[in-house]
Design a protein around this motif. Structure first.
Motif, PDB file in Angstrom:
ATOM      1  N   ASN A 100       0.891  -1.163  -0.242  1.00 46.25           N
ATOM      2  CA  ASN A 100       0.210   0.068  -0.025  1.00 46.25           C
ATOM      3  C   ASN A 100       0.863   1.216   0.036  1.00 46.25           C
ATOM      4  OD1 ASN A 100      -2.256  -1.469  -0.065  1.00 46.25           O
ATOM      5  ND2 ASN A 100      -2.612  -1.496   2.239  1.00 46.25           N
TER       6      ASN A 100
ATOM      7  N   ARG B 263       2.626   4.031  -1.303  1.00 43.91           N
ATOM      8  CA  ARG B 263       2.656   4.677  -2.739  1.00 43.91           C
ATOM      9  C   ARG B 263       3.892   5.209  -3.067  1.00 43.91           C
ATOM     10  NH1 ARG B 263      -3.277   5.828  -1.426  1.00 43.91           N
ATOM     11  NH2 ARG B 263      -2.577   7.532   0.006  1.00 43.91           N
TER      12      ARG B 263
ATOM     13  N   LEU C   7       5.841   7.607  -6.272  1.00 42.56           N
ATOM     14  CA  LEU C   7       5.994   7.922  -7.552  1.00 42.56           C
ATOM     15  C   LEU C   7       7.179   8.243  -8.196  1.00 42.56           C
ATOM     16  CD1 LEU C   7       4.336   9.999  -9.566  1.00 42.56           C
ATOM     17  CD2 LEU C   7       4.852  11.844  -8.241  1.00 42.56           C
TER      18      LEU C   7
ATOM     19  N   ARG D 261       6.226  -3.241  -8.875  1.00 43.64           N
ATOM     20  CA  ARG D 261       4.842  -3.241  -8.711  1.00 43.64           C
ATOM     21  C   ARG D 261       4.214  -4.131  -7.785  1.00 43.64           C
ATOM     22  NH1 ARG D 261       2.030  -7.333 -11.858  1.00 43.64           N
ATOM     23  NH2 ARG D 261       3.840  -8.318 -13.152  1.00 43.64           N
TER      24      ARG D 261
ATOM     25  N   TYR E 120       4.872  -2.287  -4.149  1.00 41.82           N
ATOM     26  CA  TYR E 120       4.530  -0.735  -3.887  1.00 41.82           C
ATOM     27  C   TYR E 120       3.374  -0.461  -4.921  1.00 41.82           C
ATOM     28  CZ  TYR E 120       9.193  -0.783  -1.606  1.00 41.82           C
ATOM     29  OH  TYR E 120      10.149  -1.214  -0.797  1.00 41.82           O
ATOM     30  N   GLU E 121       2.635   0.746  -4.279  1.00 38.97           N
ATOM     31  CA  GLU E 121       1.632   1.039  -5.514  1.00 38.97           C
ATOM     32  C   GLU E 121       2.365   1.967  -6.208  1.00 38.97           C
ATOM     33  OE1 GLU E 121      -1.797   2.052  -3.168  1.00 38.97           O
ATOM     34  OE2 GLU E 121      -2.555   3.560  -4.609  1.00 38.97           O
TER      35      GLU E 121
ATOM     36  N   TYR F  45       3.019   4.917  -9.123  1.00 43.33           N
ATOM     37  CA  TYR F  45       2.647   5.716  -9.864  1.00 43.33           C
ATOM     38  C   TYR F  45       3.866   6.190 -10.819  1.00 43.33           C
ATOM     39  CZ  TYR F  45      -1.545   5.935  -6.851  1.00 43.33           C
ATOM     40  OH  TYR F  45      -2.421   5.633  -6.121  1.00 43.33           O
TER      41      TYR F  45
ATOM     42  N   ILE G  55      -3.014  12.858  -5.015  1.00 44.70           N
ATOM     43  CA  ILE G  55      -2.873  11.812  -4.213  1.00 44.70           C
ATOM     44  C   ILE G  55      -1.878  12.262  -3.309  1.00 44.70           C
ATOM     45  CG2 ILE G  55      -2.960   9.313  -4.021  1.00 44.70           C
ATOM     46  CD1 ILE G  55      -2.951   9.346  -7.135  1.00 44.70           C
TER      47      ILE G  55
ATOM     48  N   ILE H 271       1.287  11.315  -1.583  1.00 44.79           N
ATOM     49  CA  ILE H 271       2.317  10.133  -1.967  1.00 44.79           C
ATOM     50  C   ILE H 271       3.588  10.472  -1.009  1.00 44.79           C
ATOM     51  CG2 ILE H 271       3.902   9.743  -3.583  1.00 44.79           C
ATOM     52  CD1 ILE H 271       1.697   9.359  -5.460  1.00 44.79           C
TER      53      ILE H 271
END
Lengths: 359, 131
Positions: free
Chosen positions: A5, A7, A9, A26, A29-30, A32, A47, A49
């Motif tokens: 979960n 996040r 980027l 992937r 982690y989540e 982006y 979001i 982050i």
């Protein structure tokens, strides 16, 4: 939060890098991704982050520049820089300014990057936890202070009624009608009242912010002397104030400080002293006020001198509350004042205080 | 000295303090009549009822600050809207069991209030105000 979960980027203008980053991380982690700083910013704006990774070399803006630009608006995010070549100057500068948390050399090793993300996330959680703890602590502290205040108030209201009744008993000449019972009630009530008032002083000193007003020391000290000396007509006061300039300071705290010291000078007199006296000298200039309060009272034992400003310190012989001088010291701390004391059991005590002039 | 009829109004939610203060005031023998109100509302009602018949208008009001519903300062807001025929000949002193620096300033800033007193009330303070 399980690690999937978390996040992350990743901003890089090279699509290949974005794809391979996603493929590698992937599952953990989540992820982006954004292929430009402006796209990245859009994601951050929508979001929350915690971890942002950016490439240093991008067409419009460097990674360091981007991190700098968001360090004020998103201070919590942990920023990791990826750099293919060693641009030491930009890097050193960014690290020194705290704009980036780590830098990773390209091409990255999966393990190294993974560890960096993991550490960054731990640091992020620590930061958030600490802030929550501080907020929580401030709230508890505030509640405690308010509790002390309202309790003191609620306690004082009925006590004041008791003291009022004792006053009426005196006025109606019934004070001596029941042996010493009325005088015992009176002295207990006064003692309790003293504690409550000290508690309130302590609370207000902690709570209120410094408020500057003009202070006329002659006036203030005369008032305080008349308030505190009304129970004691034997003590001879000599007040010398040399104030030719305007003094600005925190009226409430200065009143508390001087009130406590004057009350002590009266309280700790020698019972058998034929000429009890208190000398107060005040000298005000543009920079500060210098006040000395000298009495010919019982003095303070040398071994006690260091402890007198400690909360609840009382000497065995003379029962004070252990609050007066503690509050004096606390109040002086708040307004950058200083206090010193010299005393011996033969000649009495002198307290000297200085308080800066805020004018 | 002018010997004007003196009527004092006490406003306090605390029954015991009302009793103590009215006794104290009557012992000073400076006052002809004491009106007792246990809330700001009650006091306002009383004052409004005196508009026609101006006989019972107080010359002095002792007002407690901490009261439920309408506190002393709220009472003052309503008080200043009353007819001048009532307020012109009346002075107010406020009472509180704990003196807050903010309260002192607020009370001093109010043109109707001549003094903020700390409970318990003493004869000397009363003499200074009523004498």
């Amino acid at each position: 939060m399980s690690s999937s979960n978390i996040r992350v980027l990743y901003i890089d203008d090279e699509e290949n890098n974005l794809t391979s980053f996603k493929a590698t991380f992937r599952r953990q982690y989540e992820i982006y991704t954004a292929n430009s700083a402006s796209e990245g910013l859009k994601i951050i704006q929508s979001i929350d982050i915690p971890i942002i990774i950016a490439d240093q070399k991008m067409p419009n803006i460097t990674g360091v520049e981007f991190f700098k630009s968001i360090s004020k608006t998103y201070p919590d995010a942990m920023r990791i820089l990826l750099t293919g070549y060693t641009d030491i100057d930009a890097l050193a500068d960014a690290i020194n300014h705290g704009d980036i948390y780590r830098y990773i050399q390209k091409p990255w090793s999966d393990l190294e990057l993974h560890n960096a993300i993991k550490n960054a996330y731990d640091a992020y959680c620590g930061k958030i936890d600490l802030r929550n703890k501080v907020t929580e602590l401030e709230k508890t502290n505030d509640e405690l202070n308010r509790f002390i205040y309202s309790i003191s108030h609620e306690l004082r209201a009925p006590l004041v009624s008791v003291i009022g009744i004792v006053n009426l008993v005196k006025l109606e000449n019934m004070y001596n009608s029941s042996g010493e019972y009325w005088s015992l009630i009176e002295s207990c009530s006064n003692k309790l009242d003293y504690y409550i008032q000290k508690t309130l002083e302590y609370y207000k000193n902690n709570k209120s912010t410094e408020e500057l007003t003009e202070i006329d020391f002659k006036n203030l000290i005369d008032q305080l002397v008349s308030v505190h000396a009304y129970t004691d007509i034997d003590t001879n006061f000599s007040v010398n104030v040399n104030q030719k300039v305007v003094f600005k300071g925190d009226y409430f705290r200065i009143e508390v400080i001087l009130g406590n010291l004057i009350s002590n000078a009266i309280k700790y007199q020698r019972i058998d002293e034929p000429s009890k006296k208190v000398v107060i000298n005040v000298n005000v200039d543009e920079k500060l006020v210098d006040i000395s309060i000298n009495d010919n009272g019982i003095g303070i034992l040398n071994e006690h001198l260091e402890k007198i400003f400690v909360q609840f310190f009382k000497s065995k012989v003379h029962h004070g509350s252990g609050l007066g001088l503690f509050i004096v010291k606390e109040a002086l701390n708040k307004i950058n004042g200083h206090i010193s004391v010299s005393s011996d059991t033969d000649s009495g005590t002198t307290f000297t205080i200085t308080i800066p002039n805020a004018n | 000295m002018q010997t004007r009829f003196k009527r004092v109004m006490l406003i306090d939610d605390n029954e015991i303090d009302l009793k103590i203060n009215s006794k104290l005031i009557s012992l000073t023998k400076l006052v002809d009549e004491i009106i007792i109100c246990s809330s700001g509302d009650e006091a306002l009602n009383f004052l409004n009822n005196q508009l026609e018949n101006k006989k019972l208008i107080p010359t002095f009001i002792l007002l407690d600050i901490q009261m439920p519903e309408m506190d002393g300062f709220e009472f003052l807001m309503h008080y200043k809207k009353l007819s001048k025929s009532i307020t012109d000949n009346c002075t107010i002193a406020m009472l509180s069991s704990t003196l807050d620096f903010g309260d002192i300033k607020k009370a001093e800033a109010n043109p109707h209030v001549i003094k903020l007193l700390k409970k318990p009330l003493t004869t000397n303070e009363l003499l200074a105000l009523l004498g």
